[in-house]
Scaffold this motif. Sequence first.
Motif, mmCIF file in Angstrom:
data_model
loop_
_atom_site.group_PDB
_atom_site.id
_atom_site.type_symbol
_atom_site.label_atom_id
_atom_site.label_comp_id
_atom_site.label_asym_id
_atom_site.label_seq_id
_atom_site.Cartn_x
_atom_site.Cartn_y
_atom_site.Cartn_z
ATOM 1 N N THR B 210 46.244 44.355 40.701
ATOM 2 C CA THR B 210 44.849 43.993 40.436
ATOM 3 C C THR B 210 43.925 45.167 40.743
ATOM 4 O O THR B 210 43.006 45.472 39.965
ATOM 5 N N ALA B 211 44.164 45.814 41.866
ATOM 6 C CA ALA B 211 43.314 46.954 42.229
ATOM 7 C C ALA B 211 43.457 48.086 41.207
ATOM 8 O O ALA B 211 42.464 48.703 40.805
ATOM 9 N N GLN B 212 44.690 48.355 40.784
ATOM 10 C CA GLN B 212 44.902 49.418 39.788
ATOM 11 C C GLN B 212 44.238 49.067 38.460
ATOM 12 O O GLN B 212 43.613 49.919 37.818
ATOM 13 N N ASP B 213 44.382 47.824 38.043
ATOM 14 C CA ASP B 213 43.774 47.420 36.765
ATOM 15 C C ASP B 213 42.248 47.484 36.836
ATOM 16 O O ASP B 213 41.583 47.933 35.894
ATOM 17 N N LEU B 214 41.704 47.012 37.941
ATOM 18 C CA LEU B 214 40.252 47.022 38.073
ATOM 19 C C LEU B 214 39.728 48.458 38.121
ATOM 20 O O LEU B 214 38.756 48.799 37.432
ATOM 21 N N ALA B 215 40.380 49.293 38.904
ATOM 22 C CA ALA B 215 39.947 50.688 38.981
ATOM 23 C C ALA B 215 40.088 51.381 37.624
ATOM 24 O O ALA B 215 39.208 52.155 37.206
ATOM 25 N N VAL B 232 31.005 43.969 41.764
ATOM 26 C CA VAL B 232 32.230 43.172 41.639
ATOM 27 C C VAL B 232 32.080 41.931 42.512
ATOM 28 O O VAL B 232 31.643 42.024 43.667
ATOM 29 N N THR B 233 32.426 40.803 41.938
ATOM 30 C CA THR B 233 32.408 39.569 42.720
ATOM 31 C C THR B 233 33.740 38.842 42.514
ATOM 32 O O THR B 233 34.503 39.173 41.614
ATOM 33 N N VAL B 258 44.179 37.834 47.088
ATOM 34 C CA VAL B 258 44.525 39.036 46.323
ATOM 35 C C VAL B 258 43.268 39.646 45.700
ATOM 36 O O VAL B 258 43.018 40.857 45.792
ATOM 37 N N LEU B 259 42.485 38.795 45.063
ATOM 38 C CA LEU B 259 41.286 39.296 44.379
ATOM 39 C C LEU B 259 40.307 39.904 45.365
ATOM 40 O O LEU B 259 39.696 40.948 45.105
ATOM 41 N N ARG B 260 40.183 39.257 46.494
ATOM 42 C CA ARG B 260 39.228 39.726 47.505
ATOM 43 C C ARG B 260 39.660 41.088 48.050
ATOM 44 O O ARG B 260 38.835 41.999 48.215
ATOM 45 N N VAL B 261 40.948 41.227 48.337
ATOM 46 C CA VAL B 261 41.444 42.496 48.877
ATOM 47 C C VAL B 261 41.344 43.601 47.817
ATOM 48 O O VAL B 261 40.916 44.725 48.099
ATOM 49 N N ALA B 262 41.733 43.271 46.600
ATOM 50 C CA ALA B 262 41.663 44.267 45.524
ATOM 51 C C ALA B 262 40.228 44.727 45.313
ATOM 52 O O ALA B 262 39.960 45.933 45.131
ATOM 53 N N VAL B 266 38.894 48.618 45.726
ATOM 54 C CA VAL B 266 38.261 49.357 44.621
ATOM 55 C C VAL B 266 36.839 49.766 44.993
ATOM 56 O O VAL B 266 36.421 50.909 44.759
ATOM 57 N N CYS B 267 36.098 48.850 45.581
ATOM 58 C CA CYS B 267 34.714 49.156 45.931
ATOM 59 C C CYS B 267 34.645 50.265 46.992
ATOM 60 O O CYS B 267 33.728 51.095 46.969
ATOM 61 N N ALA B 268 35.623 50.249 47.892
ATOM 62 C CA ALA B 268 35.638 51.285 48.935
ATOM 63 C C ALA B 268 35.974 52.649 48.363
ATOM 64 O O ALA B 268 35.571 53.687 48.921
ATOM 65 N N GLY B 269 36.664 52.639 47.220
ATOM 66 C CA GLY B 269 37.146 53.903 46.683
ATOM 67 C C GLY B 269 36.329 54.479 45.556
ATOM 68 O O GLY B 269 36.638 55.574 45.063
#
Lengths: 240, 350
Positions: B210-215, B232-233, B258-262, B266-269
């Motif tokens: 999820t994080a990779q896809d979102l980023a 992002v929400t 999962v969504l919350r962590v992802a 992403v937001c941190a990066g």
Amino acid sequence: MVSGDMSQGPRIAVIGQSHVQALRRGMGADGRFAVVDTNGLAPAWVGEDGRVTAAFLARYPRDMACVSMVGGNFHTSFGLVEHERRFDFFCPFSAEAGVEAGREIIPFGLVATCFRRVLEASMFGPMTQLREHFTGAMVHVCSPPMLPPAWHVERHPNLFGGKLANGVAPQGVRQKLYDLHTALVREHCAAIGARFLPPPDEALDAQGRLLERYWADDPSHGNAAYGALVHQQLLEALGL
Amino acid sequence: MSGRHPYAGQPAERFWRSASGAVGELDPVGKVSFRIGAADRVVTAGSCFAQHVARHLGLAGFRHHVTEPGHPLIGPVERAAFQYGMFSARYGNIYTARQLRQLLARAYGEFVPVAECWDGPQGGVVDPFRPQIQPGGFLHLAELRADRAQHLAAVRRAVEEMEVFVFTLGLTEAWLDRRDGAVFPLAPGVAGGVFDEAVHEFHNFTVDETAQDLAAALGMIRARNARARVVVTVSPVPLAATALPRHVWVSTTYSKAVLRVAAEQVCAGMEGVDYFPSYEIITSPHVRGRYFAADGRAVLEEGVEHVMRVFLRHYGGAAGGAVAAEEDTHLAEMERIVRVICDEEAIRGE
């Protein structure tokens, strides 16, 4: 606005708006028909609730036959004049199969939903009331496939004259709008038990459009010669 | 041995006891990295909760940028029924980050899924990637293709014209096409198509995926529009159903975690990408469950209003009044003319 004297025994009530004029001009003096163009009536034949008034219906003995020429021009309102966002659509009711490149495509389901809403309010409701009022035969006369080339509209624009900055919509688009309109009206006629009278074959070209000799000097109506053909059609349809 | 410790002197919101208050006062937003101006074009996408966000953005005075509003000859009620204006383009609900990533790839011709159309449940055909946007389905493949081409062009305009992108993550469970990995928003067979085990497979996305896809998706947007800032929400709406052999609530907590962590990762990066805690506002014990309807799933309007009130407070300092919806007078004018002409016909006929 009313021709024909019901006290002298007209047996057929012709009720509609602008399209009745071609019939009125083309039928000559036929005392069997009482023709009313409701656009000229005061008070209006339809109340603020969208329903035909009891006072209007009370004018007609219930055992008269009814010829509906109600409505029949929404396709013109929608698509005679080119919109600044030029559009096209696929229409399953039309021989015009394709769409013109470069135009915005409106999904057919959306166009049909819009037409259905407008027609139900402005046309189908009153038609249903007429069907309920008259116990005799009811015929609805389809509006003519008046789909002339742009040059005719530009020569006889009437009040559209100041509105043609974007031009006249292509005949193919107008044809599809007419075909959709006609299909929905035909469907409603079947639902209420009214006979749907299509345009007379002899008035149409190979594409189903009104021949030039039947055009009125305006963008959207048939002329007296067309009205005479419709009159003949009605006599046959009503067994007269 | 009293003295300094890491919690001493911290703001009140960091402590449960002092962070609690009246239901409507919860504001868990910290520092935001940007503000949204009145002229900033805000593009929306995401799960069903995002529909609420999109609707309220305009009401709150933000400029909800709709690049696929439908033709103005058609009335607003009909257009809404066909999902025009629900989001910035007519993509319907986008539940997963992979779905967003693939939409962008499709819009720019980088991905052409094998699945092109499905038979509709009421006849016609539907778009496998937005099966519910067209009541009754499209007439045929030609109409679907024409509409899809317009739709993807509208997606490109949204990407390239936006100042702000608000995306709501909704799910991790999804159905994929084994042939090319295309992600469908709904399982085949639910709103069109036929489920085929040989073609379709279930997948539950992980945090990393999820994080990779979102980023990657946000990177695709930034590659075409460097000024785009992102909010992002995570949707607070529980899963309607799970495909896994366990309780739907267990699947819901996994999915939201999962969504919350992802989202956090992403937001941190990424610069200019904020996490906005709409999930927390709706689900927090502070609001004592009041924002869920009787079914325990639908979010009540009061809850949405709370979310948007907080959103406006933090992002909307420069937002102006609501932008007037596009109005078209063409049809009304034409109908008036036809009526007048009809009157003239009557006069001429006398």
